[in-house]
Design an enzyme around this catalytic site. Structure first.
Site, PDB file in Angstrom:
ATOM      1  N   HIS A 236       9.155   6.702   4.562  1.00 21.66           N
ATOM      2  CA  HIS A 236       8.485   7.252   5.748  1.00 21.66           C
ATOM      3  C   HIS A 236       8.177   6.125   6.703  1.00 21.66           C
ATOM      4  O   HIS A 236       7.697   5.064   6.312  1.00 21.66           O
ATOM      5  CB  HIS A 236       7.214   8.015   5.375  1.00 21.66           C
ATOM      6  CG  HIS A 236       6.288   7.277   4.450  1.00 21.66           C
ATOM      7  ND1 HIS A 236       6.507   7.184   3.096  1.00 21.66           N
ATOM      8  CD2 HIS A 236       5.159   6.586   4.694  1.00 21.66           C
ATOM      9  CE1 HIS A 236       5.546   6.486   2.542  1.00 21.66           C
ATOM     10  NE2 HIS A 236       4.706   6.090   3.492  1.00 21.66           N
TER      11      HIS A 236
ATOM     12  N   GLY B 294       0.801  -1.216   0.000  1.00 23.14           N
ATOM     13  CA  GLY B 294       0.000   0.000   0.000  1.00 23.14           C
ATOM     14  C   GLY B 294       0.832   1.263   0.000  1.00 23.14           C
ATOM     15  O   GLY B 294       0.300   2.354   0.227  1.00 23.14           O
TER      16      GLY B 294
HETATM   17  P1  AMP Z   1       2.043   4.920   2.554  1.00 21.77           P
HETATM   18  O1  AMP Z   1       0.678   4.409   2.188  1.00 21.77           O
HETATM   19  O2  AMP Z   1       2.819   4.010   3.448  1.00 21.77           O
HETATM   20  O3  AMP Z   1       2.830   5.369   1.328  1.00 21.77           O
HETATM   21  O4  AMP Z   1       1.784   6.208   3.461  1.00 21.77           O
HETATM   22  C1  AMP Z   1       1.596   7.488   2.957  1.00 21.77           C
HETATM   23  C2  AMP Z   1       0.862   8.234   4.027  1.00 21.77           C
HETATM   24  O5  AMP Z   1       0.956   9.622   3.756  1.00 21.77           O
HETATM   25  C3  AMP Z   1      -0.626   7.901   4.117  1.00 21.77           C
HETATM   26  O6  AMP Z   1      -0.908   7.355   5.405  1.00 21.77           O
HETATM   27  C4  AMP Z   1      -1.311   9.241   3.879  1.00 21.77           C
HETATM   28  O7  AMP Z   1      -2.458   9.427   4.694  1.00 21.77           O
HETATM   29  C5  AMP Z   1      -0.213  10.222   4.222  1.00 21.77           C
HETATM   30  N1  AMP Z   1      -0.305  11.523   3.586  1.00 21.77           N
HETATM   31  C6  AMP Z   1      -0.605  11.776   2.291  1.00 21.77           C
HETATM   32  N2  AMP Z   1      -0.554  13.104   2.065  1.00 21.77           N
HETATM   33  C7  AMP Z   1      -0.208  13.684   3.243  1.00 21.77           C
HETATM   34  C8  AMP Z   1       0.008  15.042   3.646  1.00 21.77           C
HETATM   35  N3  AMP Z   1      -0.120  16.078   2.789  1.00 21.77           N
HETATM   36  N4  AMP Z   1       0.334  15.270   4.944  1.00 21.77           N
HETATM   37  C9  AMP Z   1       0.457  14.239   5.809  1.00 21.77           C
HETATM   38  N5  AMP Z   1       0.274  12.952   5.475  1.00 21.77           N
HETATM   39  C10 AMP Z   1      -0.054  12.678   4.215  1.00 21.77           C
END
Ligand code: AMP
Ligand code: ZN
Length: 121
Positions: free
Chosen positions: A100, A93
């Site tokens: 991160h 996902g």
């Molecule tokens: P992943 O699915 O591991 O790539 O996690 C990406 C995460 O980034 C998700 O949990 C999103 O909710 C989060 N996300 C996306 N855009 C932002 C944003 N502008 N600020 C903070 N979190 C974000």
């Protein structure tokens, strides 16, 4: 990288709720939290995933984990426990290809690793 969401957060071009920072890491609240505490710890440098961070600089990977522990302590969830997750690749996902570390806690977390539906099926 100009077209990377998290690089733009590092640059200050996109706002985020920053909860912790060091010279090489930044921590901010996930915009769509999956738990009462849901914070993302990122390297300021653009690296695509955890393995890329480890290959580039193992100390930086450790700094992400240490920052995660600091955030957990600041959030008051160090004793109750928390989960650290690096999603890597499509089946996990991963949607943002700037490494991160998810810090999740503040509630009993469900089991993980259950198979879901593959993309496109
Ligand atoms: P992943 O699915 O591991 O790539 O996690 C990406 C995460 O980034 C998700 O949990 C999103 O909710 C989060 N996300 C996306 N855009 C932002 C944003 N502008 N600020 C903070 N979190 C974000
Ligand atoms: Zn980036």
């Amino acid at each position: 990288m100009a077209d990377c969401l998290f690089c733009r957060i590092v640059a200050g071009d996109i706002p985020a709720t920053v909860v912790h920072q060091t010279a090489r890491t930044l921590a901010f609240r996930d915009i769509s939290p999956g738990a009462p505490t849901h914070v993302l710890i990122i390297p300021r440098e653009h690296l695509t995933d955890a393995a890329a961070v480890a290959a580039a600089d193992p100390t930086l990977l450790a700094e992400l984990v240490t920052a995660g522990a600091s955030v957990a302590a600041a959030e008051g969830i160090d004793a109750s426990g928390y989960r650290l997750v690096f999603n890597t690749g499509p089946d996990s996902g991963q949607t943002v290809f700037h490494a991160h570390l998810h810090v999740l806690g503040g509630a009993q977390l469900g089991h993980f690793g259950q198979p879901g539906v593959r993309h496109g099926e």
